[in-house]
Design a protein around this motif. Structure first.
Motif, PDB file in Angstrom:
ATOM      1  N   TYR A 165      21.528  36.070 -20.112  1.00  0.00           N
ATOM      2  CA  TYR A 165      20.378  36.814 -19.643  1.00  0.00           C
ATOM      3  C   TYR A 165      19.706  37.429 -20.864  1.00  0.00           C
ATOM      4  CZ  TYR A 165      22.160  36.666 -14.819  1.00  0.00           C
ATOM      5  OH  TYR A 165      22.595  36.270 -13.585  1.00  0.00           O
ATOM      6  N   ARG A 166      18.450  37.842 -20.681  1.00  0.00           N
ATOM      7  CA  ARG A 166      17.785  38.557 -21.760  1.00  0.00           C
ATOM      8  C   ARG A 166      16.911  39.673 -21.194  1.00  0.00           C
ATOM      9  NH1 ARG A 166      13.647  33.817 -23.963  1.00  0.00           N
ATOM     10  NH2 ARG A 166      12.110  33.935 -22.250  1.00  0.00           N
ATOM     11  N   LEU A 167      16.755  40.684 -22.030  1.00  0.00           N
ATOM     12  CA  LEU A 167      15.916  41.822 -21.690  1.00  0.00           C
ATOM     13  C   LEU A 167      14.963  42.034 -22.855  1.00  0.00           C
ATOM     14  CD1 LEU A 167      15.320  44.073 -19.695  1.00  0.00           C
ATOM     15  CD2 LEU A 167      17.006  45.487 -20.882  1.00  0.00           C
ATOM     16  N   GLY A 168      13.714  41.654 -22.626  1.00  0.00           N
ATOM     17  CA  GLY A 168      12.706  41.791 -23.664  1.00  0.00           C
ATOM     18  C   GLY A 168      11.979  43.112 -23.553  1.00  0.00           C
ATOM     19  N   PRO A 169      11.267  43.510 -24.605  1.00  0.00           N
ATOM     20  CA  PRO A 169      10.542  44.785 -24.596  1.00  0.00           C
ATOM     21  C   PRO A 169       9.475  44.808 -23.504  1.00  0.00           C
ATOM     22  CG  PRO A 169       9.985  43.455 -26.523  1.00  0.00           C
ATOM     23  CD  PRO A 169      11.122  42.783 -25.866  1.00  0.00           C
ATOM     24  N   GLY A 170       9.580  45.792 -22.636  1.00  0.00           N
ATOM     25  CA  GLY A 170       8.616  45.929 -21.560  1.00  0.00           C
ATOM     26  C   GLY A 170       8.752  44.916 -20.445  1.00  0.00           C
ATOM     27  N   LYS A 171       9.870  44.202 -20.427  1.00  0.00           N
ATOM     28  CA  LYS A 171      10.064  43.154 -19.410  1.00  0.00           C
ATOM     29  C   LYS A 171      11.296  43.441 -18.570  1.00  0.00           C
ATOM     30  CE  LYS A 171       8.156  39.510 -22.379  1.00  0.00           C
ATOM     31  NZ  LYS A 171       8.426  38.188 -23.008  1.00  0.00           N
ATOM     32  N   GLN A 172      11.382  42.732 -17.459  1.00  0.00           N
ATOM     33  CA  GLN A 172      12.585  42.822 -16.642  1.00  0.00           C
ATOM     34  C   GLN A 172      13.619  41.826 -17.158  1.00  0.00           C
ATOM     35  OE1 GLN A 172      11.229  42.230 -12.571  1.00  0.00           O
ATOM     36  NE2 GLN A 172      11.113  44.447 -12.286  1.00  0.00           N
ATOM     37  N   ARG A 173      14.878  42.104 -16.833  1.00  0.00           N
ATOM     38  CA  ARG A 173      15.936  41.183 -17.216  1.00  0.00           C
ATOM     39  C   ARG A 173      15.718  39.843 -16.537  1.00  0.00           C
ATOM     40  NH1 ARG A 173      21.964  42.517 -15.396  1.00  0.00           N
ATOM     41  NH2 ARG A 173      21.090  41.746 -13.431  1.00  0.00           N
ATOM     42  N   GLU A 174      15.926  38.769 -17.288  1.00  0.00           N
ATOM     43  CA  GLU A 174      15.763  37.447 -16.698  1.00  0.00           C
ATOM     44  C   GLU A 174      16.928  36.544 -17.096  1.00  0.00           C
ATOM     45  OE1 GLU A 174      11.964  35.967 -18.011  1.00  0.00           O
ATOM     46  OE2 GLU A 174      12.443  36.174 -20.127  1.00  0.00           O
ATOM     47  N   LEU A 175      17.248  35.650 -16.191  1.00  0.00           N
ATOM     48  CA  LEU A 175      18.310  34.674 -16.436  1.00  0.00           C
ATOM     49  C   LEU A 175      17.730  33.556 -17.299  1.00  0.00           C
ATOM     50  CD1 LEU A 175      21.104  33.427 -15.954  1.00  0.00           C
ATOM     51  CD2 LEU A 175      20.207  32.477 -13.822  1.00  0.00           C
ATOM     52  N   VAL A 176      18.296  33.344 -18.444  1.00  0.00           N
ATOM     53  CA  VAL A 176      17.807  32.336 -19.370  1.00  0.00           C
ATOM     54  C   VAL A 176      18.421  30.973 -19.071  1.00  0.00           C
ATOM     55  CG1 VAL A 176      17.703  31.660 -21.791  1.00  0.00           C
ATOM     56  CG2 VAL A 176      17.478  34.075 -21.155  1.00  0.00           C
ATOM     57  N   ALA A 177      19.738  30.951 -18.905  1.00  0.00           N
ATOM     58  CA  ALA A 177      20.426  29.690 -18.652  1.00  0.00           C
ATOM     59  C   ALA A 177      21.789  29.986 -18.061  1.00  0.00           C
ATOM     60  CB  ALA A 177      20.593  28.885 -19.946  1.00  0.00           C
ATOM     61  N   VAL A 178      22.273  29.068 -17.242  1.00  0.00           N
ATOM     62  CA  VAL A 178      23.589  29.210 -16.624  1.00  0.00           C
ATOM     63  C   VAL A 178      24.261  27.851 -16.605  1.00  0.00           C
ATOM     64  CG1 VAL A 178      22.690  28.900 -14.291  1.00  0.00           C
ATOM     65  CG2 VAL A 178      24.848  30.120 -14.632  1.00  0.00           C
ATOM     66  N   ILE A 179      25.590  27.874 -16.724  1.00  0.00           N
ATOM     67  CA  ILE A 179      26.355  26.640 -16.685  1.00  0.00           C
ATOM     68  C   ILE A 179      27.579  26.842 -15.813  1.00  0.00           C
ATOM     69  CG2 ILE A 179      27.560  27.220 -18.850  1.00  0.00           C
ATOM     70  CD1 ILE A 179      27.612  24.173 -19.445  1.00  0.00           C
ATOM     71  N   GLY A 180      27.801  25.913 -14.905  1.00  0.00           N
ATOM     72  CA  GLY A 180      28.967  25.987 -14.038  1.00  0.00           C
ATOM     73  C   GLY A 180      30.214  25.487 -14.755  1.00  0.00           C
ATOM     74  N   SER A 181      31.348  25.710 -14.122  1.00  0.00           N
ATOM     75  CA  SER A 181      32.603  25.293 -14.742  1.00  0.00           C
ATOM     76  C   SER A 181      32.686  23.780 -14.904  1.00  0.00           C
ATOM     77  CB  SER A 181      33.795  25.791 -13.923  1.00  0.00           C
ATOM     78  OG  SER A 181      33.701  25.327 -12.592  1.00  0.00           O
ATOM     79  N   GLY A 182      31.941  23.055 -14.069  1.00  0.00           N
ATOM     80  CA  GLY A 182      31.907  21.603 -14.167  1.00  0.00           C
ATOM     81  C   GLY A 182      30.842  21.069 -15.085  1.00  0.00           C
ATOM     82  N   GLY A 183      30.007  21.962 -15.618  1.00  0.00           N
ATOM     83  CA  GLY A 183      28.992  21.546 -16.580  1.00  0.00           C
ATOM     84  C   GLY A 183      27.568  21.482 -16.057  1.00  0.00           C
ATOM     85  N   SER A 184      27.362  21.776 -14.781  1.00  0.00           N
ATOM     86  CA  SER A 184      25.986  21.769 -14.271  1.00  0.00           C
ATOM     87  C   SER A 184      25.218  22.933 -14.881  1.00  0.00           C
ATOM     88  CB  SER A 184      25.991  21.878 -12.753  1.00  0.00           C
ATOM     89  OG  SER A 184      26.606  23.075 -12.351  1.00  0.00           O
ATOM     90  N   THR A 185      23.941  22.705 -15.157  1.00  0.00           N
ATOM     91  CA  THR A 185      23.144  23.711 -15.858  1.00  0.00           C
ATOM     92  C   THR A 185      21.840  24.014 -15.138  1.00  0.00           C
ATOM     93  OG1 THR A 185      22.079  22.011 -17.212  1.00  0.00           O
ATOM     94  CG2 THR A 185      24.056  23.044 -18.118  1.00  0.00           C
ATOM     95  N   ASN A 186      21.303  25.192 -15.434  1.00  0.00           N
ATOM     96  CA  ASN A 186      19.997  25.606 -14.937  1.00  0.00           C
ATOM     97  C   ASN A 186      19.344  26.465 -16.012  1.00  0.00           C
ATOM     98  OD1 ASN A 186      18.400  25.184 -12.595  1.00  0.00           O
ATOM     99  ND2 ASN A 186      20.153  25.791 -11.353  1.00  0.00           N
ATOM    100  N   TYR A 187      18.023  26.319 -16.132  1.00  0.00           N
ATOM    101  CA  TYR A 187      17.307  27.018 -17.187  1.00  0.00           C
ATOM    102  C   TYR A 187      16.072  27.730 -16.659  1.00  0.00           C
ATOM    103  CZ  TYR A 187      19.998  24.154 -20.477  1.00  0.00           C
ATOM    104  OH  TYR A 187      21.009  23.556 -21.191  1.00  0.00           O
ATOM    105  N   LEU A 188      15.729  28.812 -17.323  1.00  0.00           N
ATOM    106  CA  LEU A 188      14.437  29.450 -17.126  1.00  0.00           C
ATOM    107  C   LEU A 188      13.367  28.441 -17.551  1.00  0.00           C
ATOM    108  CD1 LEU A 188      13.045  32.265 -16.602  1.00  0.00           C
ATOM    109  CD2 LEU A 188      13.218  32.614 -19.075  1.00  0.00           C
ATOM    110  N   ASN A 189      12.303  28.350 -16.779  1.00  0.00           N
ATOM    111  CA  ASN A 189      11.285  27.336 -17.068  1.00  0.00           C
ATOM    112  C   ASN A 189      10.762  27.422 -18.496  1.00  0.00           C
ATOM    113  OD1 ASN A 189      11.320  25.992 -14.623  1.00  0.00           O
ATOM    114  ND2 ASN A 189       9.701  27.237 -13.720  1.00  0.00           N
ATOM    115  N   SER A 190      10.575  28.629 -18.976  1.00  0.00           N
ATOM    116  CA  SER A 190       9.938  28.791 -20.287  1.00  0.00           C
ATOM    117  C   SER A 190      10.837  28.361 -21.450  1.00  0.00           C
ATOM    118  CB  SER A 190       9.499  30.243 -20.483  1.00  0.00           C
ATOM    119  OG  SER A 190      10.615  31.104 -20.448  1.00  0.00           O
TER     120      SER A 190
END
Length: 121
Positions: free
Chosen positions: A37-62
């Protein structure tokens, strides 16, 4: 108790690369998803990327196409390779792990200490 220790932050010029690492230690039964996750200046916390135990992934569009998340289950470690960094990627990055500490335990969230990434233009 579960601890997550991050490393790899710093200052980089736009277009540069950095690699974050986060190692989990302690006593636990299983680690499920791991992410950043990341917390930028003046922004809300956002999920950047996640990976499951089996290797599946998901990313923030940007960050799609620029960031790659991976994990080494034998080392209980998750990585975030960040390429083509932009000033808008500047933030404190936090590692997250969803952990069951025992066989009958519910899943709980654990967090790293946070690491600053600053991208200069």
């Amino acid at each position: 108790q579960v601890q997550l220790v991050e490393s790899g932050g710093g200052l980089v010029q736009a277009g540069g690369s950095l690699r974050l690492s986060c190692a989990a230690s302690g006593r636990f039964f299983v680690i499920n998803d791991m992410g950043w996750y990341r917390l930028g200046p003046g922004k809300q916390r956002e999920l950047v990327a996640v990976i499951g135990s089996g290797g599946s992934t998901n990313y923030l569009n940007s960050v799609k196409g620029r960031f790659t998340i991976s994990r080494d289950n034998a080392k209980n470690t998750v990585y975030l390779q960040m390429n083509s960094l932009k000033p808008e990627d500047t933030a404190v990055y936090y590692c997250n792990a969803k952990v069951r500490v025992g066989f009958l335990s519910h899943e709980s969230d654990y967090w790293g200490q946070g690491t600053q990434i600053t991208v200069s233009s």
